[in-house]
Design an enzyme around this catalytic site. Structure first.
Site, PDB file in Angstrom:
ATOM      1  CB  SER A  49      -0.975  -0.063   1.080  1.00 40.83           C
ATOM      2  OG  SER A  49      -0.256  -0.013   2.475  1.00 40.83           O
ATOM      3  CG  ASP A 339      -4.338   5.259   6.795  1.00 34.59           C
ATOM      4  OD1 ASP A 339      -3.253   5.183   7.152  1.00 34.59           O
ATOM      5  OD2 ASP A 339      -4.804   4.852   5.637  1.00 34.59           O
ATOM      6  CG  HIS A 342      -1.260   3.932   4.346  1.00 35.30           C
ATOM      7  ND1 HIS A 342      -2.589   3.207   4.859  1.00 35.30           N
ATOM      8  CD2 HIS A 342      -0.570   2.584   3.700  1.00 35.30           C
ATOM      9  CE1 HIS A 342      -2.575   2.109   4.552  1.00 35.30           C
ATOM     10  NE2 HIS A 342      -1.434   1.658   3.973  1.00 35.30           N
TER      11      HIS A 342
END
Length: 372
Positions: A49, A339, A342
């Site tokens: 991610s 978040d 990240h």
């Protein structure tokens, strides 16, 4: 309803979308670097991610809701951030368009490469979507199909020389470590798995090398113990916290992994003397940012901008960013974490500028070396 802590507001899923700014952008790195590329840069990205530019959404249809993407793009693009990722800033430093996810079926041609990174990816188990091994298999299919179409005369395809001169960027391993801790493995058990993870990375690089790849850019993993998500899960054990408030065992495991990755790159240089391997110390950059956040103009380095629960971490696994009830800091706030896992665009911009400084690269080679 008033926010329970300063600079935050409660948001529903409604979001005003504006047109994407597209490719006509000015690089907003703190210290822009002039690209020396003499040919169009080609990049193939593999990872998780930290580099996913929309692969999860394209591959599984999994929704990544606003306020993700609220900065720069002004809409959700599938990135787990309020804006651009480190990969985006690196692409823009070359005056190149942003990398499209390999799994995205609609859009412009893959003329500047492709992004195989997908949220949640790890190296093991190797057969699980979208493990590194699977991403490499996707690349093999992508390359084969490109060469077939190029031979048939179809334009905008990448030829054999393009694949040889491309940069192969690898940023993976964070989930292997984090998932091991989540499964309640002991520190010793987590560390014991590290050689297996490194072996998968080495095998994947060898496959790419056998396919003609000669230019590799390898990121190590960041300080896992400083993530708000991690801190929320284990914060009660205060003895495990270092002087900056991070979980020592998680960071120690990351350091061991990174040491092994550095040695792996050294070994690969000795084995593949006609290839270039650049190792980048992402851990050092991010840990410096957290330890000296106020000096760099950031606040609350261990608290998520978008989440739920307020200080000290604003993270709740039941109310993730983008879901009903989440709380988000105001635009323009200088948070490190977006978040809980990240980074914000502001933090990613900082990291990108440090990468381009060469001070964290072994050997010290410019990012644009592959397109001179």
């Amino acid at each position: 309803m008033d926010s329970p802590f300063p600079h935050f507001s409660r948001h529903c899923l409604c979001f005003s979308l504006t047109a994407i700014l597209g490719f006509f952008v000015i690089v907003s790195l703190p210290h822009p670097v002039l690209s020396l590329c003499k040919r169009s840069p080609l990049i193939f990205s593999f990872g998780d991610s930290n580099s996913d530019t929309g692969g999860l959404v394209a591959g599984l249809g999994f929704p990544v809701n606003p306020p993700n993407g609220r900065t720069f793009f002004r809409r959700s693009t599938g990135r787990l951030s309020d804006g651009r990722l480190i990969l985006d800033f690196l692409c823009q430093s070359l005056n190149a368009s942003l990398l499209r996810p390999y799994l995205e079926s609609l859009g412009p041609p893959f003329s500047n490469g492709a992004n195989f990174a997908v949220v949640g990816s790890s190296t093991l188990p190797r057969s699980e979507p979208f493990a590194l091994n699977i991403q490499v298999l996707q690349f093999l299919h992508f390359k084969s199909r490109n060469l077939q179409l190029s031979t048939s005369g179809l334009g905008n395809m990448i030829n054999e020389e393009g694949f040889r001169s491309a940069l192969y960027l690898i940023d993976i391993g964070q989930n292997d470590l984090a998932d091991s801790f989540t499964k309640n493995l002991s520190y010793a058990q987590v560390v014991k798995r590290i050689p297996l993870v490194l072996a998968e990375i080495k095998n994947s690089i060898k496959v790419l090398y056998d396919q003609g790849g000669r230019k590799f850019w390898v990121h190590n993993t960041g300080p896992l113990g400083c993530l708000p998500q991690t801190l929320t899960f284990v914060h009660k054990n205060l003895k495990a916290v270092d002087r900056y408030g991070c979980i020592s065992t998680y960071n120690d495991a990351a350091r061991l992994f990174n040491e092994g990755l550095l040695h792996l790159c050294q070994d690969l240089r000795n084995e593949m003397k006609d290839a270039t391997f650049v190792y980048v110390d992402i851990f050092a950059i991010k840990y410096d940012l957290i330890a000296n956040s106020s000096n760099y103009g950031f606040s609350s380095p261990l608290m998520a901008c978008c989440g739920y629960g307020g200080p000290p971490y604003n993270y709740n696994i039941q109310v993730p960013c983008g879901q009903p009830g989440h709380q988000v800091c105001s635009e323009g706030s200088r948070f490190v974490s977006w978040d809980g896992v990240h980074y914000t665009e502001a933090a990613n911009s900082f990291v990108g500028s440090k990468i381009l400084s060469l001070n964290y690269s072994t050997p010290r080679i410019r990012f644009d070396f592959f397109c001179h």
